[in-house]
Each structure stands twice: as C-alpha cells, then as structure tokens.
Design a protein around this motif. Structure first.
Motif, short mmCIF file in Angstrom:
data_model
loop_
_atom_site.label_atom_id
_atom_site.label_comp_id
_atom_site.label_asym_id
_atom_site.label_seq_id
_atom_site.Cartn_x
_atom_site.Cartn_y
_atom_site.Cartn_z
N ARG A 271 33.68 42.52 42.41
CA ARG A 271 35.04 42.83 42.86
C ARG A 271 35.49 44.19 42.31
O ARG A 271 34.93 44.70 41.34
CB ARG A 271 36.02 41.75 42.40
CG ARG A 271 35.89 40.45 43.17
CD ARG A 271 36.94 39.44 42.73
NE ARG A 271 36.67 38.91 41.40
CZ ARG A 271 37.45 38.02 40.79
NH1 ARG A 271 38.56 37.60 41.38
NH2 ARG A 271 37.12 37.57 39.59
N ALA A 272 36.53 44.74 42.93
CA ALA A 272 37.18 45.94 42.41
C ALA A 272 38.34 45.51 41.52
O ALA A 272 38.90 44.41 41.67
CB ALA A 272 37.70 46.80 43.56
N ILE A 273 38.71 46.37 40.59
CA ILE A 273 39.83 46.11 39.69
C ILE A 273 41.06 46.82 40.24
O ILE A 273 41.00 48.01 40.59
CB ILE A 273 39.52 46.59 38.27
CG1 ILE A 273 38.33 45.82 37.70
CG2 ILE A 273 40.74 46.41 37.36
CD1 ILE A 273 37.87 46.31 36.34
N VAL A 274 42.18 46.11 40.32
CA VAL A 274 43.42 46.68 40.82
C VAL A 274 44.42 46.72 39.67
O VAL A 274 44.73 45.69 39.07
CB VAL A 274 44.00 45.88 42.00
CG1 VAL A 274 45.18 46.62 42.61
CG2 VAL A 274 42.93 45.61 43.04
N LEU A 275 44.91 47.93 39.35
CA LEU A 275 45.87 48.13 38.27
C LEU A 275 47.18 48.67 38.82
O LEU A 275 47.21 49.31 39.88
CB LEU A 275 45.32 49.12 37.24
CG LEU A 275 44.03 48.74 36.51
CD1 LEU A 275 43.56 49.91 35.65
CD2 LEU A 275 44.24 47.51 35.65
N VAL A 316 31.98 49.98 39.10
CA VAL A 316 33.05 49.12 39.63
C VAL A 316 34.21 50.00 40.10
O VAL A 316 34.63 50.91 39.38
CB VAL A 316 33.54 48.13 38.55
CG1 VAL A 316 34.75 47.33 39.05
CG2 VAL A 316 32.41 47.19 38.16
N ALA A 317 34.71 49.73 41.29
CA ALA A 317 35.83 50.51 41.82
C ALA A 317 37.13 50.10 41.14
O ALA A 317 37.33 48.94 40.79
CB ALA A 317 35.95 50.29 43.33
N VAL A 318 38.04 51.08 40.96
CA VAL A 318 39.36 50.84 40.39
C VAL A 318 40.41 51.38 41.35
O VAL A 318 40.32 52.52 41.82
CB VAL A 318 39.52 51.52 39.01
CG1 VAL A 318 40.93 51.32 38.47
CG2 VAL A 318 38.51 50.96 38.03
N VAL A 319 41.40 50.55 41.69
CA VAL A 319 42.46 50.91 42.62
C VAL A 319 43.79 50.83 41.88
O VAL A 319 44.03 49.90 41.12
CB VAL A 319 42.47 49.97 43.84
CG1 VAL A 319 43.55 50.39 44.84
CG2 VAL A 319 41.10 49.93 44.51
N HIS A 320 44.68 51.82 42.10
CA HIS A 320 46.02 51.81 41.52
C HIS A 320 47.04 51.57 42.63
O HIS A 320 46.95 52.17 43.70
CB HIS A 320 46.31 53.13 40.82
CG HIS A 320 45.53 53.32 39.56
ND1 HIS A 320 44.27 53.89 39.55
CD2 HIS A 320 45.80 53.01 38.27
CE1 HIS A 320 43.81 53.93 38.31
NE2 HIS A 320 44.71 53.40 37.52
N VAL A 321 48.02 50.71 42.35
CA VAL A 321 49.02 50.37 43.35
C VAL A 321 50.42 50.51 42.76
O VAL A 321 50.60 50.55 41.54
CB VAL A 321 48.82 48.93 43.87
CG1 VAL A 321 47.48 48.78 44.56
CG2 VAL A 321 48.97 47.91 42.75
#
Length: 387
Positions: A271-275, A316-321
């Motif tokens: 999975r990707a991590i969403v911060l 691992v992908a990291v996404v910021h929201v």
C-alpha cells in the motif's frame, strides 16, 4: 537518494581535541569574514566569491588551500539556503522575523558551527575504524571513531563531503551517503495516517500509537527544567547543561520507531502511505495557555520526514492530502459537521449514527482522500514494478 551516517570521534589526547575545536573556531571566523564580503558586494556565487576572499582568508587565518575552498563553499551554500527559505516563506512565524529583516543582514556563523571536509583533507580507514583529519595544528592521524553497524555498512559506499560537528564537547562526523533508490511500486491500497498530539499516529487499520508516554516524559522534563532554573546555582546550571537535548533525543527515537513501523506495514501490504499536509498548523491553531507547550513540542514535521525517507528506501509511495475536516467528516456516509466530533477520542455521526474512535475515523478519511488524489493524477505516479 542521500542519507547521513553519523560517527563519533574519540580523540586520543587533549591536544587532538583542542586542535579540532580550534579548527572549527578558525574556519567559522574565516567564514564570517567571507560572509561580510559576500553580503556587502553581492557575491553569492562560489567562483566570484572565491576570487575575492580566497587569498585573504588563507593569509589571515593560516588556512590551507582546500580548507579555504571549503569555507567559501560553506558561505555560498548558506546564502543559497537563506534565499530558498525566503522564497518559500520559511523565515519565521508571523510577527517575528520579516522577509526584509532576513535579507538585510549577512549570514553569521557560530564559532562551533559545522565545517565541511572532502577527501583531500579527510581520509577514512574503515578497517581500523580511524580517520586522518586536517586541523589548524596539522593533520591528526589515527583518530578512532565509533558508530552503529548500520552506519558502518553505509560508510562503505560513502562519497563526497563529511561535516565535522562539535556538540557538548564531543566531536562527530556526518558523512553523506548516496544510496540507490528503488523504483516506487504501484500501490494496491492506501494506508491513511492521522497525526496528533494525544495519539502520535493512528492508521486506517485501527492501530493507535499513543503519545501518552512521550507527553508524560516531556512534562517531567519541563517540570525539572523549571525547578533547576529557579535555583539559579552553579550545580543547577551544570544539571541543566547535562540534561539538555535529552527530551529531543527521546522524541526522535520514538518518531524513528513509529515511522519504521508505518513503512513496514505499508510495504508488507503493498500500500501507499497517506499523510496530512500540516504545514503552518501552529499558526492556524489557537491553543489554550496550558496546551501551548504540547502544541509547540509536537514533532509532526520530523515524523513526516522520517516516514518519507524510509518509504523512499523501501519503494513505498507517499501521498499528502488536505487535512481540513478529516476529524469532522464521517468515513462511512461523508456527512460533515463539527458536532460529529463528540470528544477528543469519540466520533458519532449525526447522519448515519456510526460510532468509532475519532482518530481512526480521521485516518480512514485521509486514506480515502489519498486514493482519490492518486486516481485524479494529483500525485506523481511511479512506474509499476514486480514485487
């Protein structure tokens, strides 16, 4: 990607330690002279500044050719950092240091500020675990160092500069390591992470990493500092000096442990991590007087940085929201209202009636937003690779 390996130097004599300390003082005094020239004449590029100050700082401070070059580069790098921070607006909170104030003064180096070394003036012997290092008193050979097994493994691929640092009378070398970065995999899902003060991190899987232990430790340290500062004695001052940075080291260790756990979970489940993007939150949030210390000691930026670099090393992908309303929105029916957040720990939707832990609900919303951003193409999508 570049990471830093830290080693601790163990000077074999007081003479070696004094030589290292004198080297830092001399190089930083030379850097201040070069900084004054760079500011007064607008010489911020390395070639033009080196031409203007090279011979002067060599003669005035008895520096060798390569140390003088390193001093000039350090000054130019410092002005480049100031320029980048001003451009990004990172020159202090509102009401403190304005942009005009930052740009109106030359960069000043502390006498114990770090000094960069290259392979001409610093030689590593990894088998013997020693270094040969240039000082103003001559080259000091056979200085032992100690480090962790992980740092030792990284030093085998070391290239480029290393920084000499003095902290609390001890000397360290920070070596820059360029490690291969694996391609980021296309995620099969998204792990939302809600960052907070009461709970440092809560995942969309429902795992809660409490901040109670860290907050209690910080309160004990604050109380101890207050008692020692009131005494105003020499022994109290020695105790304050002895205990400084201990709280920061403890919080840093906790953030490393949490970041490693999050990245391992995401890597194991593909999975990707969403911060949350929490930049500027201290300026946006109004805290009560008894909560200000907890808010301003919240190391969310450090934890986010740890997660990012560990994720990059693991592919691992990291996404910021956007974090707005993640604590008020229901993760089941999307109903958003401020009364949905009943207490710090309890969420109860006024529309569908679902009840759950508030931070778990927020992390699920963060995961949903990360998935939506990924589908919209709002983040850089990696090349899909076989795991």
């Amino acid at each position: 990607m570049k990471i830093v390996a830290q080693v601790k130097l163990l000077p074999v004599s007081a003479y070696d330690a004094d030589a290292l300390a004198a080297t830092l003082r001399t190089c930083n005094r030379a850097a201040n002279v070069a900084s004054q020239v760079a500011f007064a004449k607008g010489l911020k590029r390395r070639n033009v500044l080196q031409e203007a100050v090279y011979h002067r700082i060599k003669a005035d401070f008895d520096l060798g050719a390569q140390p003088a070059v390193r001093v000039v580069k350090k000054v130019c790098d410092a002005y480049a950092t100031v320029k980048a921070n001003v451009r990004a607006g990172n020159y202090g909170p509102p009401g403190s240091k304005s942009r005009a104030w930052v740009e109106s003064k030359p960069v000043v180096f502390r006498e114990d500020a770090a000094q960069p070394y290259d392979d001409r003036i610093l030689t590593w012997n990894l088998d013997a675990r020693t270094v040969s290092i240039w000082t103003v008193a001559g080259r000091v050979k056979g200085v032992p160092f100690i480090c962790s097994p992980e740092a030792m493994r990284l030093l085998a691929s070391r290239k480029g500069e290393s920084d000499l640092v003095m902290r609390d009378g001890m000397f360290f070398l920070y070596a820059t390591i360029d490690v291969p970065e694996p391609p980021v995999s296309e995620p099969d899902g998204f792990l939302g992470v809600d960052l907070g003060i009461v709970n440092i991190a809560t995942t969309s899987d429902g795992e809660i990493m409490s901040g109670r232990q860290v907050n209690r430790y910080r309160k004990r340290r604050r109380d101890l500092r207050g008692k020692l500062q009131k005494k105003r004695t020499k022994s109290a001052a020695r105790a304050l000096k002895r205990n400084r940075r201990r709280e920061a080291r403890y919080a840093t260790q906790r953030n490393h442990i949490i970041a490693k756990k999050l990245v391992h979970t995401a890597e194991r489940t593909s999975r990707a991590i969403v911060l949350e993007d929490l930049g500027g939150i201290r300026q946006r949030v109004t805290a009560k007087k008894d909560q200000r210390a907890r808010l301003h000691s919240w190391a969310f930026a450090q934890l986010g940085a740890f997660v990012e670099y560990k994720a990059r090393r693991a592919g691992v992908a990291v996404v910021h929201v956007d974090p707005r309303n993640t604590s008020r929105q229901c993760s089941e029916c999307w109903h958003t209202h401020r009364t949905n957040r009943v207490t710090q720990a309890r969420f109860a939707c006024r529309s569908c009636g679902i009840v759950m832990h508030a931070d778990h609900n927020g992390s699920r919303n963060i995961a949903h937003r990360g998935e939506a951003a990924w589908k919209r193409g709002a983040v850089n999508r990696p090349r899909a690779t076989a795991r």
